[in-house]
Scaffold this active site. Structure first.
Site, PDB file in Angstrom:
ATOM      1  CD  GLU A 242       8.359   5.117 -15.194  1.00 54.11           C
ATOM      2  OE1 GLU A 242       7.777   6.184 -15.439  1.00 54.11           O
ATOM      3  OE2 GLU A 242       9.509   4.851 -15.570  1.00 54.11           O
ATOM      4  CE  LYS A 244       3.298  -2.833 -20.180  1.00 54.58           C
ATOM      5  NZ  LYS A 244       3.069  -1.936 -21.271  1.00 54.58           N
ATOM      6  NE  ARG A 249       8.445   3.660 -24.155  1.00 51.00           N
ATOM      7  CZ  ARG A 249       9.360   2.703 -24.032  1.00 51.00           C
ATOM      8  NH1 ARG A 249       9.024   1.421 -24.155  1.00 51.00           N
ATOM      9  NH2 ARG A 249      10.613   3.016 -23.773  1.00 51.00           N
ATOM     10  NE  ARG A 264       6.670  -1.714 -29.158  1.00 51.43           N
ATOM     11  CZ  ARG A 264       6.596  -2.666 -28.267  1.00 51.43           C
ATOM     12  NH1 ARG A 264       5.776  -2.548 -27.241  1.00 51.43           N
ATOM     13  NH2 ARG A 264       7.323  -3.748 -28.371  1.00 51.43           N
ATOM     14  CD  GLU A 289       2.106   4.020 -22.890  1.00 50.00           C
ATOM     15  OE1 GLU A 289       3.325   3.884 -22.647  1.00 50.00           O
ATOM     16  OE2 GLU A 289       1.390   3.123 -23.371  1.00 50.00           O
ATOM     17  CE  LYS A 416       6.261  -6.773 -21.461  1.00 50.92           C
ATOM     18  NZ  LYS A 416       6.139  -6.387 -22.851  1.00 50.92           N
TER      19      LYS A 416
END
Lengths: 550, 342
Positions: A242, A244, A249, A264, A289, A416
């Site tokens: 998916e 980023k 976050r 986060r 996000e 990532k």
């Protein structure tokens, strides 16, 4: 040891006193290394009694707030004792109110008047009126040494600034109890100062504290940066992909009527986003996000920054920079803990939850589900990634289809895969000595790009600071170069001849009013040192300006 | 003191020239910034004691320090005087009194036509095992420094600072402690204080510090066992105390040391942000200059009707004196370091 030394040591022994806490802050301030800071905190927590250490912990994690103890209170108090002109010159010289006030306060602590206990200070301030606060502070200032006064002012005005994050303080607790820091995080938001139960449990003297789980932050799951060489060993079919997204976050907690947004790191940021909080009209814990919308698009990160760290958000801000959350994951639905389910199952639960509670309602303006990217092999995904909208997405995320939601940064589950960073060639302008093991090396570098000077020639303007991306051997070379090409010194900073070019990699360019160049690089790092390249061939500022998203 | 009607105005006989403070009837300069025919030197720090004067009057210790630093050719005529020994120069009675700053440091007392001016040079009021303590001499005009002339500067007891150093040495036995000290005065005082605190291990020295330590010993100051750090293995320096000039402690030179804890001994270390900026891990507030309380106490004790401030943070001290009804002015002498040496 001389008698005087013994005397000095004796004053240290009151472990619950403000003096001991002051020594901790002072030591933390001057310790460059993370390990030393951890050790200092562990020593303190082991030595200091309850409830004093609990208030110290609250101070270190930013959890204390005193209504009437503000910088203005301190200033008025000092001016009641000290000639205003002398105070003004001193403040001008020192540059820090807490330190000036601590040092200038007349008289020294009386040896036989014991320093106040930290807990006594907190208890007295709690519920004190504005007039009480000034009277109490004056009394304590008279009982403390300058470092004690400094620590007291830091404590009551908030913002210790001794280089310790809340996370590091919690890490010290975890090490103290021989447990994972995730366990501390899991409990953290259900606990309150002075954390007596928590310390009892960490020391094996009591049961694990039970907390009211509604509304608390659950430690977040993070990804590793992908080493592309690893792709060969990874089966594409085991992974889901998916985007980023380039926002921040967040964790959304909506349970039993409590509605909270956490960053986060577990800091609550609900206050800055009332538009999203209002829409948390369901019972679940979600991961996503936080972004700002512009029309049908995601706005650049700069727009989101307008909304961050604001205590008061006016209607104009809400309208100009509407926030929403792009959902990645679901941790709880109602009472049901979904975190141990495989990713594929959680994803199905997320989509179903969205369809039942959000889609088609007025909540839909504030939430959507981050789309999955279908792909069959790594080359295909590489191509999709390269074609991504550079303004809103930082690359792609790879998540194992069977991965549970595990706190922290577990190995082998999430990756990532960032877009290839942009690079420019910039000229080294200033170098500053580093800290810790780099303290003898010039290791913090400021780089500039060319622009037209007022006289028609050209000049360098700083575009960013980079302090990593090089090997130890390269650091030694850079250090030598800086020393050999210094033109001016300002304290720990040296200006150098504009001759050395480095290729900087960075994640984006933003407008900045703080920098003379009007822009700032995000996460700049040294990609390559271009010993070969003449400075005049370095990039111009216009190249970067063209990369600012509008 | 003789008849009041003959008393001159102080600025009629002691004034500022491009070379520095000039005593006209005696034709001498005090701590001149450039070469002059006849100089009186208060103490051996380089900004006060420069080479190239025709004749130098100073304490024997100060002359020895100048000889060690510049070689004996820095002047052709040396006139050593003991503290309190009166010299008559063309009707000006001149004598030196201890200033308590470093070994050999002196205040210059000048008496002429019933008026007494004391030029204190740099001074401090607290005890220092390496030099004679400051003597209060009441006077008409007191010429003072103001290096730490702000009320934020209050130096703590130096034994407590040394105690913090020794505490840290015990806490980090695997690391080396490198202490930044000025080569003349601070270095020897820190060593002497360590010895007084019972520290009897060898202390290691950067090469720039050895010759002045040798000189102090020749002049009768006990410093215990000292070794040059050059040639000592990294392993052997674990747990040791090393002294070095402040410029070397956070720089390349210190790479030879095992995981050093960087300390600096200076009055400037009182300001945490300033210490932090220099990369200091263990700031030790030990100063050879008077702090705010010592400066103001001295002004009160000498009971002068007029104060001249030579260098440092002058405005605050001038303000303080004025508020007490004392005529005060800043000489704004440039050339005396107001940051280092300290």
């Amino acid at each position: 040891m001389s008698a005087a030394f013994e005397l000095a040591a004796a004053r240290e022994t009151e472990a619950g006193s403000m003096d001991r806490f002051a020594r901790l802050l002072d030591d933390l301030l001057f310790s460059p290394s993370r390990l030393t800071k951890l050790r200092l905190m562990k020593e303190y927590f082991a030595e200091a009694p309850d409830p004093d250490r609990g208030y110290a912990l609250a101070a270190l994690t930013g959890g204390l707030d005193f209504r009437f103890a503000k910088p203005a209170t301190i200033r008025q108090l000092v001016e009641s004792r000290i000639d205003a002109a002398l105070f003004a010159w001193s403040y001008d010289y020192v540059g820090d109110l807490a330190e000036t006030a601590a040092l200038i306060w007349p008289g020294t602590a009386v040896a036989n008047a014991p320093a106040p206990r930290l807990s006594a200070i907190v208890a007295a301030l709690d519920g004190a009126t504005r007039a009480d606060v000034a009277r109490l502070l004056a009394m304590w200032f008279d009982q403390l040494e300058p470092t004690g006064r400094w620590a007291l002012i830091k404590l009551i005005t908030g913002g210790l600034r001794v280089g310790v994050s809340a996370r590091l303080a919690k890490t010290a607790l975890a090490e103290m109890g021989g447990i994972d820091v995730a366990e501390v995080e899991e409990l953290w938001h259900g606990l309150t100062p002075p954390y007596t139960d928590l310390f009892a449990w960490l020391e094996g003297r009591g049961p694990k504290p039970t907390v009211d789980h509604a509304g608390i932050f659950r430690p977040i799951m993070l990804a590793h940066a992908l080493d592309e060489a690893e792709l060969a060993t990874m089966a594409p079919g085991d992974f889901r992909a998916e985007w980023k997204w380039d926002g921040i976050r967040v964790q959304l907690v909506a349970r039993h009527g409590r509605r909270r947004i956490y960053s986060r790191t577990g800091d609550e940021i609900s206050g800055s986003f009332p538009d999203v909080v209002q829409a948390l009209d369901f019972d679940a814990v979600l991961d996503g996000e936080l972004l700002v919308r512009r029309g049908d698009d995601v706005a650049p990160f700069n727009d989101l920054q307008q909304r961050l760290n604001r205590k008061l958000v006016n209607d104009k801000m809400l309208e100009a920079y509407p926030a929403f959350v792009r959902l990645y994951d679901i941790l709880f639905e109602g009472e049901e803990d979904l975190r141990m389910l495989p990713f594929d199952e959680r994803r199905a639960r997320l989509e179903s939850f969205y369809a039942r509670h959000i889609a088609g309602t007025n909540l839909a303006a504030r939430f959507d589900v981050s789309p999955m990217i279908p792909f069959s092999d790594w080359d295909m995904l590489r191509e999709i990634r390269a074609g991504a909208d550079v303004r809103a997405s930082e690359g792609v995320m790879l998540k194992r289809a069977d991965s549970p939601y595990v706190a922290g940064r577990p190995k082998g589950l999430w990756f990532k895969w960032k877009r290839v960073a942009a690079t420019i060639d910039a000229v080294l302008m200033y170098a500053q000595r580093g800290h810790g093991k780099r303290s003898s090396f010039y290791s913090d570098f400021t780089f500039g790009c060319w622009r037209e000077a007022p006289d028609g020639g050209r000049e360098l303007v700083p575009v960013g600071k980079a302090y990593f991306g090089f090997t130890d051997a390269e650091l030694a070379q850079l250090d030598r170069w800086v020393r050999a090409h210094t033109t001016e010194r300002f304290g720990p900073v040296r200006a150098v001849e504009p001759r050395l070019v480095c290729e900087l990699a960075f994640d984006g360019v933003q407008r900045s009013t703080r920098h003379k160049s009007g822009l700032a690089l995000r996460f700049p790092r040294i990609h390559r040192i271009r010993w070969d390249k003449p400075a005049k061939e370095a990039d111009r500022i216009e190249t970067l300006a063209a990369m600012i998203p509008d | 003191m003789t008849a009041i009607r003959t008393a001159p105005r102080p600025e009629d006989w002691v004034r500022l020239t491009p070379q520095g403070l000039y005593v006209e009837p005696a034709d001498i300069h005090i701590d001149p910034l450039r070469g002059v025919p006849r100089a009186v030197i208060t103490h051996g720090h380089a900004d006060h004691a420069r080479a190239g004067h025709g004749a130098v009057l100073a304490t024997a210790e100060t002359l020895a320090i100048m000889d060690a630093r510049y070689g004996t050719a820095h002047t052709s005529v040396r006139q050593p005087v003991a503290y309190g020994e009166v010299v008559d120069i063309n009707g000006v009675r001149l004598y030196l009194l201890p200033a308590g700053h470093i070994l050999g440091s002196a205040q210059v007392v000048l008496e002429w036509r019933g008026q007494r001016i004391v030029v204190s040079g740099d001074y401090k009021r607290r005890r220092d095992p390496t030099c004679s303590p400051f003597v209060v001499q009441p006077c008409d005009v007191f010429v003072t420094e103001a290096t730490f002339g702000l009320p934020v500067f209050r130096h703590p007891p130096d034994q407590a600072e040394i105690g913090r150093l020794l505490h840290s040495v015990r806490l980090f036995p695997e690391r080396c402690h490198v202490v930044g000290v000025y080569a003349l005065g601070k270095c020897q005082r820190v060593i002497a204080l360590l010895r007084e605190a019972g520290y009897d291990q060898a202390i290691y020295l950067h090469g720039a510090l050895t010759s002045l330590c040798d000189l102090y010993r020749r002049l009768g100051i006990a410093l215990g066992e000292l070794h040059p750090v050059a040639g000592i293995s990294k392993e052997a320096l674990r747990g040791a105390i090393v002294l070095a000039p402040p410029s070397a402690v956070a720089d390349r030179w210190s790479r030879r040391l095992p995981d050093p804890v960087v300390a600096v001994a200076s009055g400037w270390m009182r300001i945490k942000q300033r210490a932090k900026q220099q990369g200091v891990e263990l700031p030790l507030v030990i100063s050879d200059h008077a702090d705010w309380d010592e400066l103001t106490r001295t002004i009160d004790e000498v009971a002068a009707s007029e104060i001249w401030v030579t260098h440092g943070q002058e405005e605050a001290l001038v303000h303080y004196a004025s508020r007490r009804g004392i005529r005060a002015r800043a000489l704004a002498l440039v050339g005396y370091e107001d940051v280092d040496p300290e």
